[in-house]
Design a protein around this motif. Structure first.
Motif, PDB file in Angstrom:
ATOM      1  N   ILE A 296      -2.242 -20.731   2.946  1.00 47.49           N
ATOM      2  CA  ILE A 296      -2.335 -19.735   4.007  1.00 47.49           C
ATOM      3  C   ILE A 296      -3.799 -19.353   4.215  1.00 47.49           C
ATOM      4  O   ILE A 296      -4.425 -18.791   3.309  1.00 47.49           O
ATOM      5  CB  ILE A 296      -1.519 -18.474   3.653  1.00 47.49           C
ATOM      6  CG1 ILE A 296      -0.065 -18.847   3.336  1.00 47.49           C
ATOM      7  CG2 ILE A 296      -1.577 -17.465   4.790  1.00 47.49           C
ATOM      8  CD1 ILE A 296       0.763 -17.672   2.856  1.00 47.49           C
ATOM      9  N   PRO A 297      -4.374 -19.652   5.389  1.00 47.03           N
ATOM     10  CA  PRO A 297      -5.740 -19.183   5.688  1.00 47.03           C
ATOM     11  C   PRO A 297      -5.736 -17.660   5.845  1.00 47.03           C
ATOM     12  O   PRO A 297      -4.899 -17.108   6.562  1.00 47.03           O
ATOM     13  CB  PRO A 297      -6.073 -19.881   7.011  1.00 47.03           C
ATOM     14  CG  PRO A 297      -5.090 -21.005   7.122  1.00 47.03           C
ATOM     15  CD  PRO A 297      -3.843 -20.516   6.453  1.00 47.03           C
ATOM     16  N   VAL A 298      -6.652 -16.993   5.179  1.00 43.77           N
ATOM     17  CA  VAL A 298      -6.662 -15.531   5.170  1.00 43.77           C
ATOM     18  C   VAL A 298      -8.100 -15.019   5.128  1.00 43.77           C
ATOM     19  O   VAL A 298      -9.048 -15.782   4.930  1.00 43.77           O
ATOM     20  CB  VAL A 298      -5.906 -14.966   3.942  1.00 43.77           C
ATOM     21  CG1 VAL A 298      -4.458 -15.412   3.928  1.00 43.77           C
ATOM     22  CG2 VAL A 298      -6.601 -15.384   2.648  1.00 43.77           C
ATOM     23  N   ARG A 299      -8.229 -13.719   5.299  1.00 39.96           N
ATOM     24  CA  ARG A 299      -9.459 -13.011   4.953  1.00 39.96           C
ATOM     25  C   ARG A 299      -9.080 -11.965   3.915  1.00 39.96           C
ATOM     26  O   ARG A 299      -8.432 -10.971   4.226  1.00 39.96           O
ATOM     27  CB  ARG A 299     -10.107 -12.350   6.171  1.00 39.96           C
ATOM     28  CG  ARG A 299     -11.450 -11.692   5.821  1.00 39.96           C
ATOM     29  CD  ARG A 299     -12.208 -11.194   7.034  1.00 39.96           C
ATOM     30  NE  ARG A 299     -11.618  -9.993   7.601  1.00 39.96           N
ATOM     31  CZ  ARG A 299     -11.059  -9.926   8.797  1.00 39.96           C
ATOM     32  NH1 ARG A 299     -10.996 -11.003   9.561  1.00 39.96           N
ATOM     33  NH2 ARG A 299     -10.541  -8.799   9.245  1.00 39.96           N
ATOM     34  N   ILE A 300      -9.437 -12.225   2.675  1.00 37.56           N
ATOM     35  CA  ILE A 300      -9.080 -11.324   1.579  1.00 37.56           C
ATOM     36  C   ILE A 300      -9.958 -10.085   1.641  1.00 37.56           C
ATOM     37  O   ILE A 300     -11.183 -10.181   1.731  1.00 37.56           O
ATOM     38  CB  ILE A 300      -9.240 -12.034   0.220  1.00 37.56           C
ATOM     39  CG1 ILE A 300      -8.271 -13.218   0.132  1.00 37.56           C
ATOM     40  CG2 ILE A 300      -8.995 -11.060  -0.928  1.00 37.56           C
ATOM     41  CD1 ILE A 300      -8.510 -14.112  -1.067  1.00 37.56           C
ATOM     42  N   GLU A 301      -9.323  -8.925   1.590  1.00 41.19           N
ATOM     43  CA  GLU A 301     -10.070  -7.670   1.665  1.00 41.19           C
ATOM     44  C   GLU A 301     -10.021  -6.875   0.373  1.00 41.19           C
ATOM     45  O   GLU A 301     -10.934  -6.101   0.093  1.00 41.19           O
ATOM     46  CB  GLU A 301      -9.551  -6.825   2.831  1.00 41.19           C
ATOM     47  CG  GLU A 301      -9.800  -7.487   4.185  1.00 41.19           C
ATOM     48  CD  GLU A 301      -9.366  -6.629   5.351  1.00 41.19           C
ATOM     49  OE1 GLU A 301      -8.589  -5.675   5.123  1.00 41.19           O
ATOM     50  OE2 GLU A 301      -9.804  -6.898   6.480  1.00 41.19           O
ATOM     51  N   SER A 302      -8.959  -7.039  -0.417  1.00 39.75           N
ATOM     52  CA  SER A 302      -8.922  -6.270  -1.661  1.00 39.75           C
ATOM     53  C   SER A 302      -7.957  -6.867  -2.673  1.00 39.75           C
ATOM     54  O   SER A 302      -7.023  -7.588  -2.325  1.00 39.75           O
ATOM     55  CB  SER A 302      -8.537  -4.810  -1.393  1.00 39.75           C
ATOM     56  OG  SER A 302      -7.188  -4.705  -0.999  1.00 39.75           O
ATOM     57  N   ARG A 303      -8.245  -6.574  -3.929  1.00 39.70           N
ATOM     58  CA  ARG A 303      -7.335  -6.840  -5.044  1.00 39.70           C
ATOM     59  C   ARG A 303      -6.587  -5.547  -5.327  1.00 39.70           C
ATOM     60  O   ARG A 303      -7.168  -4.460  -5.335  1.00 39.70           O
ATOM     61  CB  ARG A 303      -8.132  -7.274  -6.274  1.00 39.70           C
ATOM     62  CG  ARG A 303      -7.365  -7.210  -7.584  1.00 39.70           C
ATOM     63  CD  ARG A 303      -8.225  -7.687  -8.748  1.00 39.70           C
ATOM     64  NE  ARG A 303      -9.406  -6.870  -8.971  1.00 39.70           N
ATOM     65  CZ  ARG A 303      -9.453  -5.791  -9.744  1.00 39.70           C
ATOM     66  NH1 ARG A 303      -8.352  -5.358 -10.338  1.00 39.70           N
ATOM     67  NH2 ARG A 303     -10.574  -5.120  -9.914  1.00 39.70           N
ATOM     68  N   THR A 304      -5.298  -5.662  -5.567  1.00 39.98           N
ATOM     69  CA  THR A 304      -4.473  -4.490  -5.815  1.00 39.98           C
ATOM     70  C   THR A 304      -4.088  -4.426  -7.284  1.00 39.98           C
ATOM     71  O   THR A 304      -3.584  -5.401  -7.840  1.00 39.98           O
ATOM     72  CB  THR A 304      -3.194  -4.531  -4.957  1.00 39.98           C
ATOM     73  OG1 THR A 304      -3.559  -4.590  -3.584  1.00 39.98           O
ATOM     74  CG2 THR A 304      -2.341  -3.309  -5.193  1.00 39.98           C
ATOM     75  N   ASP A 305      -4.347  -3.296  -7.916  1.00 42.12           N
ATOM     76  CA  ASP A 305      -3.923  -3.058  -9.294  1.00 42.12           C
ATOM     77  C   ASP A 305      -2.927  -1.907  -9.315  1.00 42.12           C
ATOM     78  O   ASP A 305      -3.034  -0.967  -8.517  1.00 42.12           O
ATOM     79  CB  ASP A 305      -5.112  -2.673 -10.177  1.00 42.12           C
ATOM     80  CG  ASP A 305      -5.892  -3.888 -10.650  1.00 42.12           C
ATOM     81  OD1 ASP A 305      -5.498  -5.007 -10.287  1.00 42.12           O
ATOM     82  OD2 ASP A 305      -6.889  -3.717 -11.363  1.00 42.12           O
ATOM     83  N   HIS A 306      -1.985  -1.991 -10.240  1.00 46.05           N
ATOM     84  CA  HIS A 306      -1.018  -0.911 -10.424  1.00 46.05           C
ATOM     85  C   HIS A 306      -1.284  -0.236 -11.769  1.00 46.05           C
ATOM     86  O   HIS A 306      -1.382  -0.908 -12.803  1.00 46.05           O
ATOM     87  CB  HIS A 306       0.407  -1.447 -10.377  1.00 46.05           C
ATOM     88  CG  HIS A 306       0.713  -2.202  -9.123  1.00 46.05           C
ATOM     89  ND1 HIS A 306       0.533  -1.657  -7.873  1.00 46.05           N
ATOM     90  CD2 HIS A 306       1.154  -3.469  -8.922  1.00 46.05           C
ATOM     91  CE1 HIS A 306       0.865  -2.541  -6.956  1.00 46.05           C
ATOM     92  NE2 HIS A 306       1.235  -3.650  -7.564  1.00 46.05           N
ATOM     93  N   PHE A 307      -1.415   1.068 -11.728  1.00 50.03           N
ATOM     94  CA  PHE A 307      -1.730   1.850 -12.925  1.00 50.03           C
ATOM     95  C   PHE A 307      -0.564   2.784 -13.227  1.00 50.03           C
ATOM     96  O   PHE A 307      -0.169   3.592 -12.384  1.00 50.03           O
ATOM     97  CB  PHE A 307      -3.011   2.655 -12.698  1.00 50.03           C
ATOM     98  CG  PHE A 307      -3.386   3.536 -13.859  1.00 50.03           C
ATOM     99  CD1 PHE A 307      -3.936   2.994 -15.007  1.00 50.03           C
ATOM    100  CD2 PHE A 307      -3.195   4.904 -13.796  1.00 50.03           C
ATOM    101  CE1 PHE A 307      -4.286   3.806 -16.080  1.00 50.03           C
ATOM    102  CE2 PHE A 307      -3.541   5.726 -14.861  1.00 50.03           C
ATOM    103  CZ  PHE A 307      -4.089   5.171 -16.004  1.00 50.03           C
ATOM    104  N   TYR A 308       0.007   2.646 -14.417  1.00 56.32           N
ATOM    105  CA  TYR A 308       1.152   3.466 -14.818  1.00 56.32           C
ATOM    106  C   TYR A 308       0.654   4.608 -15.700  1.00 56.32           C
ATOM    107  O   TYR A 308       0.147   4.394 -16.800  1.00 56.32           O
ATOM    108  CB  TYR A 308       2.169   2.613 -15.573  1.00 56.32           C
ATOM    109  CG  TYR A 308       3.468   3.330 -15.861  1.00 56.32           C
ATOM    110  CD1 TYR A 308       4.327   3.681 -14.824  1.00 56.32           C
ATOM    111  CD2 TYR A 308       3.835   3.647 -17.169  1.00 56.32           C
ATOM    112  CE1 TYR A 308       5.526   4.326 -15.079  1.00 56.32           C
ATOM    113  CE2 TYR A 308       5.029   4.291 -17.435  1.00 56.32           C
ATOM    114  CZ  TYR A 308       5.867   4.629 -16.384  1.00 56.32           C
ATOM    115  OH  TYR A 308       7.050   5.272 -16.641  1.00 56.32           O
TER     116      TYR A 308
END
Length: 272
Positions: free
Chosen positions: A157-169
C-alpha cells in the motif's frame, strides 16, 4: 417610521436565521427497525478514534482485512449495510470513493434531533444518508505517497506515514484494572539487548518485522538506516507500553494499520 423600519429589519434577520437552519446539512439515520431519525451534528465514538491525531472534524472509521480508514462526516455521501458489511461512499482528494468493511463493534452514533439527544449503538445501524451533498474537498494537484507498507499477506500500500501509535496502560490510582492511553510519535522505538533505541522516521530506509505469535510482541524487527547500517532488535511490549501501529494518508484517505499486520515498511524508493 424608524420603529417600523427596525421591526422590518428584525423580521428579515429572523427569517434569514430560520432559512440558514433549514439549509444545515443533517444526517438521515435509519436503524435496523427501519426507524428514521433526522440528526444534526452527527458524531461517532469508537475505540479506534484515537488512532489519528490530525483529523479535526467528526469522522467515522471502518476497517477491512488490510487497514482501518477514517472519513470526516462532512465528506461522506452515504453509509449503508449490504450483505453483512457496510459500504461507505465518500469524497477524498476530489474523487468519489467507496470502501467496504466493518464498523467497530463498540461504535456509537450521537447527535441532536427535534425530540432531544440522539444515541444509537453501531450494531443497530442500517444506513446513513444526508440532506445535501458532502463538502467538496479540494483536489490535490498530485498526491504524494512516498512510503510503502507491505502487509502480512504481501499486499503493498503506497502511503505517507505521519505517526507511530503506542498504547500506554496506566494503573495509577486504580485498585484493579487501569486505563489505556494512546500516544503518537514521528519515530520508531525498539530494544536491542537491554537498551531502548529511538530512530527518527527521516533516518530510516526500511523496517522488516518477524512475529512469533498473534501479537506484536514478542517479535523482531530489522532496522535499516538510510546510511546503509542495519541492526536487529526486539519489539517492545512492557507491562505498560506496546507498539500499536502506523497512521497517515493513502489513496483511500486517512489510514491506520495495526503493527501485527505489517510485514515491511519502506521509507525510501530504492528500498521498495
Amino acid at each position: 417610521m424608524k420603529r417600523m423600519l427596525l421591526m422590518f429589519m428584525i423580521v428579515m434577520v429572523s427569517c434569514t436565521v430560520c432559512h440558514a437552519d433549514s439549509d444545515e446539512r443533517y444526517a438521515i439515520v435509519t436503524d435496523k427497525d427501519n426507524i428514521q431519525s433526522e440528526v444534526r451534528g452527527l458524531q461517532s465514538s469508537s475505540q479506534y478514534n484515537d488512532r489519528w491525531e490530525n483529523i479535526y472534524d467528526p469522522f467515522i472509521c471502518m476497517y477491512d482485512s488490510s487497514l482501518c480508514i477514517a472519513v470526516p462526516i462532512k465528506h461522506i455521501i452515504s453509509l449503508r449495510l449490504e450483505n453483512g458489511k457496510y459500504l461507505m461512499e465518500y469524497i477524498y482528494g476530489g474523487n468519489n470513493l467507496k470502501f467496504s468493511g466493518l464498523l467497530d463493534e463498540y461504535v456509537k452514533f450521537s447527535g441532536e434531533t427535534d425530540f432531544g439527544d440522539f444515541s444509537l449503538p453501531g450494531n443497530t445501524l442500517l444506513s446513513i444518508t444526508f440532506s445535501s451533498p458532502p463538502v467538496e474537498e479540494p483536489q490535490a494537484e498530485q498526491a504524494e505517497y512516498p512510503h510503502v507498507i507491505e502487509l502480512e499477506n504481501e499486499t503493498r500500500i503506497p502511503v505517507r506515514i505521519e505517526s507511530r501509535t503506542d498504547h500506554f496502560y496506566d494503573t495509577t490510582g486504580y485498585i484493579m484494572g487501569g486505563e489505556t492511553y494512546t500516544h503518537h510519535y514521528t519515530d520508531f522505538r525498539f530494544k536491542r539487548g537491554q537498551a531502548e533505541l529511538t530512530v527518527p522516521f527521516e533516518d530510516i530506509a526500511s523496517l522488516e518485522f518477524t512475529f512469533e505469535g498473534p501479537y506484536v510482541a514478542p517479535g523482531e524487527v530489522v532496522v535499516t538506516l538510510k546510511n546503509g547500517k542495519t541492526t536487529t532488535g526486539q519489539l517492545y511490549a512492557a507491562d505498560t507500553m506496546e507498539f500499536g501501529g502506523l497512521s497517515g494518508v493513502c489513496e483511500k484517505g486517512y489510514f491506520y494499520i495495526h503493527g501485527r499486520n505489517i510485514k515491511k515498511v519502506f521509507f525510501v524508493a530504492d528500498q521498495q
